[in-house]
Design a protein around this motif. Structure first.
Motif, PDB file in Angstrom:
ATOM      1  N   ILE A 614       0.837  -1.205   0.000  1.00  0.00           N
ATOM      2  CA  ILE A 614       0.000   0.000   0.000  1.00  0.00           C
ATOM      3  C   ILE A 614       0.869   1.251   0.000  1.00  0.00           C
ATOM      4  O   ILE A 614       0.593   2.223  -0.706  1.00  0.00           O
ATOM      5  N   THR A 615       1.936   1.231   0.794  1.00  0.00           N
ATOM      6  CA  THR A 615       2.833   2.397   0.860  1.00  0.00           C
ATOM      7  C   THR A 615       3.450   2.699  -0.496  1.00  0.00           C
ATOM      8  O   THR A 615       3.517   3.862  -0.923  1.00  0.00           O
ATOM      9  N   GLN A 616       3.894   1.641  -1.195  1.00  0.00           N
ATOM     10  CA  GLN A 616       4.509   1.840  -2.507  1.00  0.00           C
ATOM     11  C   GLN A 616       3.489   2.319  -3.535  1.00  0.00           C
ATOM     12  O   GLN A 616       3.734   3.265  -4.279  1.00  0.00           O
ATOM     13  N   LYS A 617       2.354   1.660  -3.573  1.00  0.00           N
ATOM     14  CA  LYS A 617       1.357   1.983  -4.598  1.00  0.00           C
ATOM     15  C   LYS A 617       0.626   3.291  -4.322  1.00  0.00           C
ATOM     16  O   LYS A 617      -0.012   3.847  -5.220  1.00  0.00           O
ATOM     17  N   SER A 618       0.699   3.794  -3.080  1.00  0.00           N
ATOM     18  CA  SER A 618       0.009   5.046  -2.757  1.00  0.00           C
ATOM     19  C   SER A 618       0.690   6.253  -3.379  1.00  0.00           C
ATOM     20  O   SER A 618       0.095   7.325  -3.490  1.00  0.00           O
ATOM     21  N   LEU A 619       1.958   6.105  -3.750  1.00  0.00           N
ATOM     22  CA  LEU A 619       2.611   7.191  -4.484  1.00  0.00           C
ATOM     23  C   LEU A 619       1.967   7.301  -5.854  1.00  0.00           C
ATOM     24  O   LEU A 619       1.832   6.311  -6.570  1.00  0.00           O
ATOM     25  N   ALA A 620       1.577   8.496  -6.233  1.00  0.00           N
ATOM     26  CA  ALA A 620       0.938   8.701  -7.531  1.00  0.00           C
ATOM     27  C   ALA A 620       1.910   8.329  -8.649  1.00  0.00           C
ATOM     28  O   ALA A 620       3.133   8.317  -8.471  1.00  0.00           O
ATOM     29  N   SER A 621       1.368   8.017  -9.810  1.00  0.00           N
ATOM     30  CA  SER A 621       2.186   7.577 -10.937  1.00  0.00           C
ATOM     31  C   SER A 621       3.248   8.597 -11.309  1.00  0.00           C
ATOM     32  O   SER A 621       4.351   8.251 -11.689  1.00  0.00           O
ATOM     33  N   PHE A 622       2.907   9.851 -11.215  1.00  0.00           N
ATOM     34  CA  PHE A 622       3.854  10.910 -11.601  1.00  0.00           C
ATOM     35  C   PHE A 622       3.507  12.131 -10.764  1.00  0.00           C
ATOM     36  O   PHE A 622       2.926  13.087 -11.234  1.00  0.00           O
ATOM     37  N   SER A 623       3.892  12.079  -9.476  1.00  0.00           N
ATOM     38  CA  SER A 623       3.476  13.126  -8.547  1.00  0.00           C
ATOM     39  C   SER A 623       4.631  14.063  -8.243  1.00  0.00           C
ATOM     40  O   SER A 623       5.792  13.771  -8.545  1.00  0.00           O
ATOM     41  N   GLU A 624       4.303  15.182  -7.622  1.00  0.00           N
ATOM     42  CA  GLU A 624       5.321  16.151  -7.238  1.00  0.00           C
ATOM     43  C   GLU A 624       6.091  15.625  -6.035  1.00  0.00           C
ATOM     44  O   GLU A 624       5.500  15.215  -5.035  1.00  0.00           O
ATOM     45  N   ILE A 625       7.410  15.627  -6.122  1.00  0.00           N
ATOM     46  CA  ILE A 625       8.234  15.175  -5.013  1.00  0.00           C
ATOM     47  C   ILE A 625       8.419  16.343  -4.044  1.00  0.00           C
ATOM     48  O   ILE A 625       8.718  17.464  -4.443  1.00  0.00           O
ATOM     49  N   THR A 626       8.191  16.072  -2.768  1.00  0.00           N
ATOM     50  CA  THR A 626       8.241  17.106  -1.741  1.00  0.00           C
ATOM     51  C   THR A 626       9.042  16.588  -0.553  1.00  0.00           C
ATOM     52  O   THR A 626       9.439  15.417  -0.507  1.00  0.00           O
ATOM     53  N   VAL A 627       9.245  17.460   0.414  1.00  0.00           N
ATOM     54  CA  VAL A 627       9.933  17.046   1.642  1.00  0.00           C
ATOM     55  C   VAL A 627       9.168  15.920   2.323  1.00  0.00           C
ATOM     56  O   VAL A 627       9.767  14.984   2.874  1.00  0.00           O
ATOM     57  N   GLU A 628       7.827  15.963   2.254  1.00  0.00           N
ATOM     58  CA  GLU A 628       7.010  14.970   2.945  1.00  0.00           C
ATOM     59  C   GLU A 628       7.144  13.584   2.329  1.00  0.00           C
ATOM     60  O   GLU A 628       7.246  12.588   3.045  1.00  0.00           O
ATOM     61  N   ASN A 629       7.093  13.487   0.984  1.00  0.00           N
ATOM     62  CA  ASN A 629       7.071  12.156   0.375  1.00  0.00           C
ATOM     63  C   ASN A 629       8.435  11.672  -0.113  1.00  0.00           C
ATOM     64  O   ASN A 629       8.543  10.569  -0.652  1.00  0.00           O
ATOM     65  N   LEU A 630       9.500  12.477   0.057  1.00  0.00           N
ATOM     66  CA  LEU A 630      10.827  12.049  -0.377  1.00  0.00           C
ATOM     67  C   LEU A 630      11.253  10.734   0.278  1.00  0.00           C
ATOM     68  O   LEU A 630      11.758   9.832  -0.415  1.00  0.00           O
ATOM     69  N   PRO A 631      11.052  10.539   1.599  1.00  0.00           N
ATOM     70  CA  PRO A 631      11.450   9.247   2.183  1.00  0.00           C
ATOM     71  C   PRO A 631      10.753   8.054   1.533  1.00  0.00           C
ATOM     72  O   PRO A 631      11.358   6.998   1.366  1.00  0.00           O
ATOM     73  N   ALA A 632       9.475   8.232   1.167  1.00  0.00           N
ATOM     74  CA  ALA A 632       8.746   7.128   0.531  1.00  0.00           C
ATOM     75  C   ALA A 632       9.368   6.786  -0.821  1.00  0.00           C
ATOM     76  O   ALA A 632       9.459   5.604  -1.186  1.00  0.00           O
TER      77      ALA A 632
END
Length: 787
Positions: A614-632
């Motif tokens: 779920i964690t991997q697939k929750s990243l959008a296909s082509f989303s904006e990379i931010t400080v929040e989602n960089l670790p993911a």
């Protein structure tokens, strides 16, 4: 002598008379003419264009006639006559018979009506001129409403001519008139495209596009030989006036880079004539190719704002300082040429953009760097404190977050369904910064009856914090009736905290019992809280899949407040299985922003594997990379395919990348994009990769987990499916060289820790010895030996 004076007097009177006659004729020519029947008929001949207003009222609209009269002179410049016909005097044509004659004006070419205009659309002289020229230039100026139409027009002119794309807020405004007047002059040279759709500006990456009344882009299509390549677009930054547009077109037609020799003091260019600076990059044989690439890159960045020239030292007999690599020439007459030593292309751009006028820019840069270092020392490890200090005058509405004590804590918590408590210290900067976000969330939730936000000052009530197992601050906990308290571990901004609270109010996973509930859930409309999520996850199971269902429920308890999870295991679950082509048990991921639903069958039933999936697939296909989602993204252990953009990404680039993702060409990469306006550190990243910030947007492949290499997509190619795949294939085969190799080193603070004790010792040396351990003190050792 007398006869001579007399003759001079007659000549003066004669000239004065001629001027009067000329002025009278000019005045009369600019007056709105009223035509009789015979004059109207005689005025209609094939080569003449005229705007006629038929009036049947003895007292027609005074304001409209005033504006119509004002349009006589400007339209005369384009060979268009303006007149009115009074139908009360002579019923001259069928237009007088029209009962709505007063509400319309007619444009004729000869005796053929080209267009009829409602007088409401001709609300002033600008609207009259703009609408008339727009009607006459329908072949030269095409109106479009979508990016697809713009792409079609661009493709049709590639390799043949350049294109001018214009957005105006409304037809008839002064900017629309200026564009039409420019199109009248340059229509044979450029293809003009016009839109009033603000969505097109947003697709081009303009945020808050509604504040712009007009925008003009010069599309360099003439130089494009491959139809798959994108035309470069250069934005005109000046207000849209006829003079500014003419001046801008002159700059666009000037050579991008001029190769010159001789003395810069004696060299002129169209940029200097139009009041713009001229920048010389000083080159020599050994560095010519590198300098040529640099000056081309800078020229595109500064197009329309400065001229660029490559000055060859080897052929210029001029005394140039040996360490200088740039010469800067201002347009003002007599201004000396300044010779500068700059480090990279970014400093050349900053020189023009910020208008530095000191004798040596290097001194200025050193001063700024020194000031930056001093500022870094001031706020090092305490930037939050500085921000709190800067905003200390901002008054917080603390009434919305009541303060709790050791006595009132349990009573208040027990009296509400969902209580959110901030544990903080009133003297600590981070706590005060989070308190501001906490109050902002309280303001958004003040109408939500079942949620209470409150605070505990651990500096005043340490026992209350200790009993709640608070070991650090600021800390935020949510207390829901009948559940164990949950500690918030997300980002401490308003948006993320609000999403956590709203999602925590829902059961996780949320049990759905009907197909209608499932449809509403997957569309994001089942519950108000789901509007805070871009992705909703639904687990579908048959009734006998207890092991998989229990694992999914366990995952729900872990992700509560952070993700939206639903569960469905009714008898008709096979209907969903067939509809989304998955084998039970399975997950359905609804991506609300992309308006699509992905189905994933579960092969492993344990909670750890489901959580990871779920964690991997929750990243959008082509989303904006931010400080929040960089670790993911980093946890994926995949090379990052990043599109760096100075604002929102272009619609065409987004379409290409998403198409490659859907066709599973990019499964080995983590695809994302970075907005430099939202994440300014991206400029430093690009500079570390390439030495300077390249022309944006820039597609980059970064392999952090293997060889630490960064590869740049070729700047002379358009982002198309074929070009991207060909580039990635070359990287895989090892035939494409990396732009840089990222050093494998530890990330340390830019400055050493501040030694407070050392400073105190320097001020009072006699106290320093008291802190030395006894077994290291020489006087004690001497005494022991004596004993």
């Amino acid at each position: 002598m007398f006869e001579s004076n007399k003759m001079n007097g007659w000549i003066s009177h004669f000239i004065f008379l001629l001027l009067c006659i000329f002025n009278m004729s000019m005045t009369n020519s600019n007056v709105l003419q009223e035509l009789s029947h015979q004059e109207y008929v005689s005025s209609v001949h094939p080569r003449k264009t005229s705007l006629i207003y038929f009036t049947k009222d003895a007292l027609p609209s005074v304001f409209f006639l005033e504006q119509l009269e004002k349009s006589v002179e400007p339209l005369k410049d384009y060979g268009i006559s303006v007149a009115k016909v009074n139908c009360l005097k002579e019923d001259v044509s069928k237009y007088c018979e029209n009962k709505n004659a007063m509400t319309k004006a007619y444009l004729f070419r000869g005796n053929v009506m080209v267009r009829e205009f409602p007088t409401d659309a001709l609300f002033d002289v600008n609207a009259i001129v703009a609408n008339v020229l727009f009607a006459l230039l329908f072949n030269e100026v095409k109106y479009i409403a979508t990016m697809v139409e713009l792409q079609i027009v661009e493709d049709s002119v590639k390799g043949r001519s350049n294109l001018v794309f214009v957005y105006v807020q409304a037809v008839g405004i002064p900017e629309h008139r200026a564009v039409m007047e420019a199109a009248f002059v340059y229509g044979a040279q450029y293809k003009f495209v016009l839109t009033t759709e603000v969505a097109m500006l947003e697709n081009l990456g303009f945020e808050e596009s509604s504040k712009f009344s007009a925008r003009l882009f010069f599309c360099h299509c003439n130089m494009v030989t491959d139809t798959s390549q994108q035309c470069r677009r250069t934005l005109m930054e000046q207000p849209l006036t006829t003079l500014n547009i003419h001046r801008y077109f002159k700059l666009m037609e000037a050579p991008l880079v001029a190769e010159v020799t001789g003395n810069p003091e004696e060299i002129s260019s169209v940029h200097l004539q139009l009041g713009l600076p001229l920048v010389f990059v000083l080159s020599q044989k050994e560095t010519y190719e590198l300098d040529k690439r640099t000056v081309d890159h800078v020229a595109w960045q500064l197009l329309g704002r400065a001229g660029l020239a490559l000055l060859l030292r080897d052929f210029s007999k001029v005394d140039v300082p040996p360490n200088a690599n740039v010469a800067f020439k201002q347009p003002s007459k007599g201004a000396p040429v300044k010779y500068l030593a700059l480090q990279d292309a970014g400093e050349i751009i900053a020189l023009v953009e910020h208008g530095i006028e000191k004798e040596e820019i290097q001194d200025t840069l050193e001063e700024e760097e020194g000031e930056k270092d001093r500022n870094d020392q001031d706020v090092q490890d305490d930037q939050v404190a500085e921000a709190v200090h800067r905003n200390k005058k901002t008054e917080l509405v603390l009434e919305l977050v009541p303060s709790l004590t050791e006595k009132t804590f349990h009573t208040v918590i027990a009296g509400t369904d969902h209580a959110v408590v901030l544990f903080y210290a009133s003297w600590e900067p981070m706590s005060l910064a989070v308190l501001q976000s906490f109050v902002e969330v309280a303001m958004k939730l003040k109408e939500t009856a079942d949620v209470l936000l409150s605070r505990v000052d651990c500096a005043e009530w340490p026992d209350a914090c200790k009993k709640q197992s608070v070991t650090y601050f600021p800390a935020i906990k949510m207390y829901s009736y009948g559940e164990n308290p949950s500690l918030y571990t997300g980002m401490l901004g308003t948006k993320d905290l609000l999403r956590f609270i709203m999602l925590s109010r829902l059961p996780c996973p949320l049990k759905l019992t009907t197909v209608e509930d499932v449809e509403g859930y997957l569309s994001g409309q089942f519950h108000q809280a789901l509007s805070h999520c871009n992705i909703s996850v639904l687990g579908i199971f048959s009734s006998d899949m207890n092991e998989a269902r229990e694992a999914f429920v366990e995952v729900g308890s872990i992700l509560k407040g952070y993700s939206a999870l639903g569960i469905y295991f009714e008898e008709n679950v096979q209907h969903l299985s067939h509809r989304y082509a998955v084998t039970l048990p399975a997950l359905l991921l609804a991506r609300h922003n992309e308006h699509r639903i992905d189905g994933i069958s579960l092969s492993n039933y344990n909670a750890e594997d489901i959580l990871k999936l779920i964690t991997q697939k929750s990243l959008a296909s082509f989303s904006e990379i931010t400080v929040e989602n960089l670790p993911a993204y980093l946890r994926l252990q995949k090379p990052l395919l990043i599109l760096f953009s100075d604002g929102n990404i272009r619609h065409s680039d987004q379409t290409v990348i998403l198409k490659l993702v859907r066709d599973k060409h990019l499964e080995t990469y983590a695809t994302c994009w970075l907005n430099l306006k939202n994440t300014p550190v991206g400029r430093g990243i690009l500079k570390s990769y390439f030495g300077s910030v390249p022309l944006l947007p820039q597609l980059v492949l970064v392999d952090l987990h293997s060889k630490g290499q960064a590869f740049a997509f070729p700047s002379d190619q358009t982002v198309t499916e074929a070009n991207v795949l060909h580039w990635l294939k070359k990287i895989q085969l090892g035939t494409w060289n990396p732009s840089t190799v990222i050093a494998d080193r530890d990330w340390k603070p830019p400055l050493p820790d501040y030694n407070f004790l050392g400073t105190m010792d320097a001020a009072v040396p006699q106290f320093a010895a008291q802190r030395i351990p006894v077994h290291f003190r020489s006087d004690v050792a001497t005494d022991e030996k004596q004993i």
